[in-house]
Design a protein around this motif. Structure first.
Motif, PDB file in Angstrom:
ATOM      1  N   GLY A  24      15.986 -17.045  33.497  1.00  0.00           N
ATOM      2  CA  GLY A  24      16.558 -15.750  33.172  1.00  0.00           C
ATOM      3  C   GLY A  24      15.528 -14.632  33.149  1.00  0.00           C
ATOM      4  N   TRP A  25      15.922 -13.530  32.521  1.00  0.00           N
ATOM      5  CA  TRP A  25      15.071 -12.339  32.456  1.00  0.00           C
ATOM      6  C   TRP A  25      15.074 -11.776  31.050  1.00  0.00           C
ATOM      7  N   VAL A  26      13.899 -11.350  30.606  1.00  0.00           N
ATOM      8  CA  VAL A  26      13.747 -10.484  29.439  1.00  0.00           C
ATOM      9  C   VAL A  26      12.674  -9.456  29.782  1.00  0.00           C
ATOM     10  N   ASP A  27      12.679  -8.361  29.086  1.00  0.00           N
ATOM     11  CA  ASP A  27      11.652  -7.342  29.271  1.00  0.00           C
ATOM     12  C   ASP A  27      10.366  -7.825  28.600  1.00  0.00           C
ATOM     13  N   LEU A  28       9.424  -8.293  29.398  1.00  0.00           N
ATOM     14  CA  LEU A  28       8.181  -8.814  28.842  1.00  0.00           C
ATOM     15  C   LEU A  28       7.378  -7.752  28.110  1.00  0.00           C
ATOM     16  N   THR A  29       7.606  -6.493  28.444  1.00  0.00           N
ATOM     17  CA  THR A  29       6.823  -5.423  27.828  1.00  0.00           C
ATOM     18  C   THR A  29       7.432  -4.933  26.516  1.00  0.00           C
ATOM     19  N   GLY A  30       8.613  -5.422  26.177  1.00  0.00           N
ATOM     20  CA  GLY A  30       9.282  -4.958  24.967  1.00  0.00           C
ATOM     21  C   GLY A  30       8.634  -5.500  23.702  1.00  0.00           C
ATOM     22  N   ARG A  31       8.632  -4.692  22.675  1.00  0.00           N
ATOM     23  CA  ARG A  31       8.064  -5.132  21.400  1.00  0.00           C
ATOM     24  C   ARG A  31       8.884  -6.240  20.759  1.00  0.00           C
ATOM     25  N   ASP A  32      10.153  -6.327  21.153  1.00  0.00           N
ATOM     26  CA  ASP A  32      11.033  -7.346  20.579  1.00  0.00           C
ATOM     27  C   ASP A  32      11.223  -8.536  21.513  1.00  0.00           C
ATOM     28  N   VAL A  33      10.249  -8.777  22.389  1.00  0.00           N
ATOM     29  CA  VAL A  33      10.404  -9.825  23.398  1.00  0.00           C
ATOM     30  C   VAL A  33      10.649 -11.194  22.761  1.00  0.00           C
ATOM     31  N   ARG A  34       9.967 -11.486  21.658  1.00  0.00           N
ATOM     32  CA  ARG A  34      10.155 -12.783  21.005  1.00  0.00           C
ATOM     33  C   ARG A  34      11.573 -12.931  20.453  1.00  0.00           C
ATOM     34  N   GLU A  35      12.074 -11.860  19.883  1.00  0.00           N
ATOM     35  CA  GLU A  35      13.425 -11.899  19.343  1.00  0.00           C
ATOM     36  C   GLU A  35      14.453 -12.057  20.457  1.00  0.00           C
ATOM     37  N   ARG A  36      14.225 -11.390  21.573  1.00  0.00           N
ATOM     38  CA  ARG A  36      15.166 -11.493  22.692  1.00  0.00           C
ATOM     39  C   ARG A  36      15.183 -12.906  23.276  1.00  0.00           C
ATOM     40  N   ILE A  37      14.013 -13.507  23.423  1.00  0.00           N
ATOM     41  CA  ILE A  37      13.966 -14.892  23.904  1.00  0.00           C
ATOM     42  C   ILE A  37      14.661 -15.815  22.911  1.00  0.00           C
ATOM     43  N   GLY A  38      14.424 -15.574  21.620  1.00  0.00           N
ATOM     44  CA  GLY A  38      15.065 -16.393  20.594  1.00  0.00           C
ATOM     45  C   GLY A  38      16.577 -16.293  20.645  1.00  0.00           C
ATOM     46  N   ARG A  39      17.105 -15.100  20.906  1.00  0.00           N
ATOM     47  CA  ARG A  39      18.552 -14.947  20.985  1.00  0.00           C
ATOM     48  C   ARG A  39      19.122 -15.689  22.192  1.00  0.00           C
ATOM     49  N   LEU A  40      18.390 -15.687  23.290  1.00  0.00           N
ATOM     50  CA  LEU A  40      18.844 -16.442  24.454  1.00  0.00           C
ATOM     51  C   LEU A  40      18.853 -17.941  24.159  1.00  0.00           C
ATOM     52  N   GLN A  41      17.823 -18.412  23.495  1.00  0.00           N
ATOM     53  CA  GLN A  41      17.757 -19.845  23.204  1.00  0.00           C
ATOM     54  C   GLN A  41      18.794 -20.273  22.166  1.00  0.00           C
TER      55      GLN A  41
END
Length: 289
Positions: free
Chosen positions: A79-96
């Motif tokens: 998939g895709w997340v914005d790697l430059t975002g400050r909330d990147v860890r949270e976004r990956i966590g929501r996907l998982q």
């Protein structure tokens, strides 16, 4: 058994694919849905596939995860997340933690479209890649030859993160050139945390001259020597490959280009490497819901 480690699906009524522009790309300006995938795979030995993102849209990945729950052969999602975002860890966590999040195996970004050849080395991107590593995911490198030096530095800085090189970094097949692509591929392959997809090559040549294993052989020989079969995996890049070759033709060309290898090596390229990298079981579960 065969794993197709790279394909896409899209529904233009749900989301545009803005990269599909111009008359020559027009064969792709239609929907490619699960039933189209099933038709393409009919009669093949492919029993598992990896569905890969196409656009930088956070809504696409959850949709792909749901597809993996409902389409039998889809066994992993990148998939895709914005790697430059400050909330990147949270976004990956929501996907998982998504109800279908168990299918997520990796993250990708269209680095090839970034004007900065050192985009991967930006501090905010490195932070995002560290988040991908901490989440237990892999990162797919969609880069062009001029971006390989930066990619090589990055994989050296993150030795515990598995990187997957898409489409052999798009070598200049149409121009008939090997260098500096070949030397840069060898430098990247010197890092053991990188594997490579034998994919996307038919569309790097003149489309009207494909599928032609003779024109592709020099480039395939480079990645075979650099990575070895245990770090190389087949991918169709369907439906993008249709610009130059039908699905069955792509499979046949890949098998012809690897015909000189022993059975163990060919099994790794067409099955074993992808199963190990994407954690795909050899027997698909009967109940996927």
């Amino acid at each position: 058994m065969t794993v197709d480690a790279h394909h896409h699906l899209w529904d233009l009524d749900v989301r545009d694919q803005p990269w599909i522009t111009g008359e020559r790309m027009s064969p792709l300006r239609r929907d490619f849905l699960p039933h189209d995938l099933a038709a393409a795979l009919k009669g093949s030995t492919v029993d598992a596939t990896v569905l890969v993102q196409t656009v930088s849209d956070p809504d696409e990945t959850p949709e792909m995860l749901v597809l993996a729950d409902t389409v039998d052969r889809i066994a992993a999602v990148v998939g895709w997340v914005d790697l430059t975002g400050r909330d990147v860890r949270e976004r990956i966590g929501r996907l998982q933690s998504h109800p279908s999040g168990r299918w997520l195996r990796g993250i990708r970004h269209q680095v090839e479209d970034e004007p900065d050849p050192d985009w991967l080395l930006r501090p905010e991107v490195l932070n995002g890649l560290a988040a991908v590593e901490d989440a237990g995911l892999l990162y797919e490198l969609l880069v062009r030859p001029h971006q390989l030096p930066a990619a090589t530095k990055v994989v050296g800085q993150l030795p515990q993160l598995t990187f997957v090189l898409d489409h052999c970094a798009k070598p200049p097949i149409a121009d008939g050139e090997l260098e500096p692509w070949a030397s840069r591929i060898r430098a990247l392959a010197a890092h053991p945390n990188v594997v490579c997809k034998l994919s996307g090559l038919v569309t790097e040549d003149d489309w009207d001259r494909q599928p032609d294993p003779v024109r592709l052989r020099r480039y395939v020989d480079v990645v075979l020597e650099a990575f070895g079969p245990e770090r190389l995996m087949f991918g169709s890049d369907w439906p993008v490959c249709l610009l130059a070759a039908e699905y069955g033709q792509v499979v046949r060309v890949a098998r012809e280009l690897t015909a000189g290898l022993d059975e163990r090596a060919r099994s790794a390229i067409f099955d074993g490497t992808a199963r190990e990298v994407y954690r795909i079981p050899r027997v698909e579960p009967q109940n996927r819901g």
